[in-house]
Motif scaffolding. Structure first.
Motif, short mmCIF file in Angstrom:
data_model
loop_
_atom_site.label_atom_id
_atom_site.label_comp_id
_atom_site.label_asym_id
_atom_site.label_seq_id
_atom_site.Cartn_x
_atom_site.Cartn_y
_atom_site.Cartn_z
N GLY A 43 -58.39 35.24 -14.35
CA GLY A 43 -58.35 36.69 -14.21
C GLY A 43 -56.94 37.25 -14.04
O GLY A 43 -56.63 38.32 -14.54
N GLU A 44 -56.07 36.53 -13.34
CA GLU A 44 -54.70 37.00 -13.12
C GLU A 44 -53.73 35.84 -13.27
O GLU A 44 -53.08 35.42 -12.34
N THR A 45 -53.69 35.30 -14.47
CA THR A 45 -52.86 34.11 -14.70
C THR A 45 -51.58 34.41 -15.45
O THR A 45 -50.88 33.52 -15.87
N MET A 46 -51.29 35.71 -15.63
CA MET A 46 -50.04 36.06 -16.28
C MET A 46 -48.98 36.36 -15.22
O MET A 46 -49.21 36.19 -14.03
N GLN A 47 -47.83 36.83 -15.64
CA GLN A 47 -46.67 36.97 -14.76
C GLN A 47 -46.99 37.79 -13.51
O GLN A 47 -47.51 38.88 -13.57
N GLY A 48 -46.67 37.22 -12.36
CA GLY A 48 -46.81 37.91 -11.10
C GLY A 48 -45.45 38.10 -10.47
O GLY A 48 -44.42 38.11 -11.14
N ALA A 49 -45.43 38.21 -9.14
CA ALA A 49 -44.20 38.52 -8.42
C ALA A 49 -43.20 37.38 -8.41
O ALA A 49 -42.05 37.57 -8.01
N CYS A 50 -43.63 36.18 -8.83
CA CYS A 50 -42.69 35.06 -8.94
C CYS A 50 -42.10 34.96 -10.33
O CYS A 50 -41.09 34.28 -10.54
N GLY A 51 -42.75 35.61 -11.32
CA GLY A 51 -42.21 35.63 -12.67
C GLY A 51 -42.47 34.41 -13.52
O GLY A 51 -41.76 34.17 -14.49
N TYR A 52 -43.50 33.64 -13.18
CA TYR A 52 -43.72 32.39 -13.90
C TYR A 52 -44.31 32.56 -15.30
O TYR A 52 -44.36 31.62 -16.05
N GLY A 53 -44.81 33.73 -15.64
CA GLY A 53 -45.39 33.91 -16.96
C GLY A 53 -46.81 33.37 -17.03
O GLY A 53 -47.58 33.52 -16.08
N ASN A 54 -47.18 32.75 -18.13
CA ASN A 54 -48.53 32.21 -18.28
C ASN A 54 -48.67 30.94 -17.44
O ASN A 54 -48.05 29.92 -17.72
N LEU A 55 -49.51 31.01 -16.41
CA LEU A 55 -49.61 29.91 -15.45
C LEU A 55 -50.21 28.65 -16.05
O LEU A 55 -49.92 27.54 -15.61
N PHE A 72 -44.29 34.92 2.00
CA PHE A 72 -43.64 35.05 0.70
C PHE A 72 -42.13 34.92 0.77
O PHE A 72 -41.49 34.46 -0.18
N ASN A 73 -41.54 35.37 1.85
CA ASN A 73 -40.10 35.23 2.09
C ASN A 73 -39.27 35.85 0.96
O ASN A 73 -38.33 35.24 0.44
N ASP A 74 -39.64 37.08 0.58
CA ASP A 74 -38.89 37.82 -0.46
C ASP A 74 -38.78 37.04 -1.77
O ASP A 74 -37.83 37.24 -2.54
N GLY A 75 -39.74 36.19 -2.05
CA GLY A 75 -39.75 35.44 -3.30
C GLY A 75 -39.16 34.05 -3.21
O GLY A 75 -39.34 33.24 -4.12
N PHE A 76 -38.47 33.74 -2.13
CA PHE A 76 -37.89 32.41 -1.99
C PHE A 76 -38.96 31.33 -1.82
O PHE A 76 -38.70 30.15 -2.04
N ALA A 77 -40.19 31.72 -1.44
CA ALA A 77 -41.28 30.75 -1.28
C ALA A 77 -41.95 30.41 -2.61
O ALA A 77 -42.78 29.50 -2.66
N CYS A 78 -41.61 31.13 -3.67
CA CYS A 78 -42.24 30.87 -4.97
C CYS A 78 -42.03 29.41 -5.38
O CYS A 78 -40.91 28.89 -5.34
N GLY A 79 -43.11 28.76 -5.77
CA GLY A 79 -43.03 27.36 -6.19
C GLY A 79 -43.39 26.38 -5.12
O GLY A 79 -43.61 25.20 -5.41
N PHE A 107 -47.40 37.39 -5.06
CA PHE A 107 -47.25 38.09 -3.79
C PHE A 107 -48.51 38.91 -3.53
O PHE A 107 -49.01 39.60 -4.43
N CYS A 108 -49.04 38.82 -2.32
CA CYS A 108 -50.16 39.66 -1.91
C CYS A 108 -49.57 40.82 -1.12
O CYS A 108 -49.15 40.65 0.03
N PRO A 109 -49.49 42.01 -1.70
CA PRO A 109 -48.76 43.12 -1.07
C PRO A 109 -49.51 43.72 0.11
O PRO A 109 -50.74 43.72 0.14
N PRO A 110 -48.79 44.23 1.07
CA PRO A 110 -49.43 44.92 2.19
C PRO A 110 -50.01 46.25 1.73
O PRO A 110 -49.60 46.81 0.71
N ASN A 111 -50.97 46.75 2.48
CA ASN A 111 -51.57 48.05 2.19
C ASN A 111 -51.69 48.81 3.51
O ASN A 111 -52.66 48.66 4.24
N TYR A 112 -50.69 49.64 3.80
CA TYR A 112 -50.65 50.34 5.07
C TYR A 112 -51.53 51.59 5.08
O TYR A 112 -51.68 52.24 6.11
N SER A 113 -52.13 51.91 3.93
CA SER A 113 -52.96 53.11 3.86
C SER A 113 -54.35 52.89 4.45
O SER A 113 -55.06 53.85 4.76
#
Length: 252
Positions: A43-55, A72-79, A107-113
């Motif tokens: 369902g969501e195997t294309m590019q996400g917040a890490c930029g890996y492209g087709n998983l 997530f550590n601002d993306g440093f945790a990717c991989g 990345f699973c973004p926060p939702n403060y709303s």
């Protein structure tokens, strides 16, 4: 007898070597929660917040997770790779199910709303798993489950890969397929006409330089979060192009 003793010693040291590569990076288990996204096919195997492209094409498949801000550590945790098990919920946890191992690819973004907050809001530690991985440890109807997790080494095949993007005036490199630690803390690049140039962390697992490198053979120096550094010399030919991916001959 001496020959037999040598074989025993060799087997012993080989066992230690295998164990050091397959043992957990952090043996402690930590509390978190998990949900799932998509369907059994991804369902969501294309590019996400890490930029890996087709998983699937890049070897990650469905064994993936999106991490909350706290992880997530601002993306440093990717991989990075995590072992996760469903705990403390006999109604929804699948009895006897072995832990799953997933790679951080989004990345699973926060939702403060939301009045009652969101599972991915800081300081909560949360994994949004593929449906395939979630239903390996819990019943689908659960929706959200308590889990425990720990960092483990990543198992990869082949060398570290470098996907080159950008234009002649700024070069963006996606670094992936990294074994063991899995994530990257710094990258430097070198053309055959330059010295080593530190790259800046741009987003996800993308690293950036504005050094002009067109027409040069490129080498890379990569440091992972466990402090290990490897040099990947002469990874590209002189006529490399933007949009191409090159594989180093070694891995961590």
């Amino acid at each position: 007898m001496a020959k037999l003793y040598s074989y025993v010693l060799l087997a012993f040291f080989m066992a230690l070597l295998v164990r050091s590569k397959s043992g957990p990076i952090d043996s402690n288990w930590y509390d978190a929660h998990a949900t799932f996204y998509g369907d059994m096919n991804g369902g969501e195997t294309m590019q996400g917040a890490c930029g890996y492209g087709n998983l699937f094409r890049q070897g990650y498949g469905l064994k993936t997770a999106a991490l909350s801000t706290a992880l997530f550590n601002d993306g440093f945790a990717c991989g990075s790779c995590f072992e996760i098990k469903c705990v403390n919920d006999p109604e929804w946890c699948i009895k006897g199910a072995p832990p799953i191992i997933v790679t951080a690819t989004n990345f699973c973004p926060p939702n403060y709303s939301k009045p009652d907050g969101n599972w991915c809001n800081p300081p909560l530690k949360h994994f949004d798993l593929s449906m395939k991985m979630f239903t390996s440890i819990a019943i689908y109807r659960a929706g959200i489950i308590p889990v425990q997790y720990r960092r483990v080494p990543c198992t990869k095949f082949g060398g570290v890969k470098f996907e080159i993007k950008g234009n002649p005036y700024w070069t963006l490199v996606l670094v992936y397929n990294i074994a063991n630690a899995g994530d990257v803390s710094s990258v430097s690049i070198k053309g055959d006409k330059t010295n080593w140039v530190p790259m800046s962390h741009n987003w996800g697992q993308h690293w950036l330089t504005d050094t002009y490198l067109v027409g040069q053979v490129l080498s890379f120096r990569v440091t992972t979060s466990d402090g290990k550094t490897l040099e990947f010399n002469h990874v590209t030919p002189k006529n490399w192009g933007f949009g191409q991916t090159f594989e180093g001959k070694i891995n961590f």
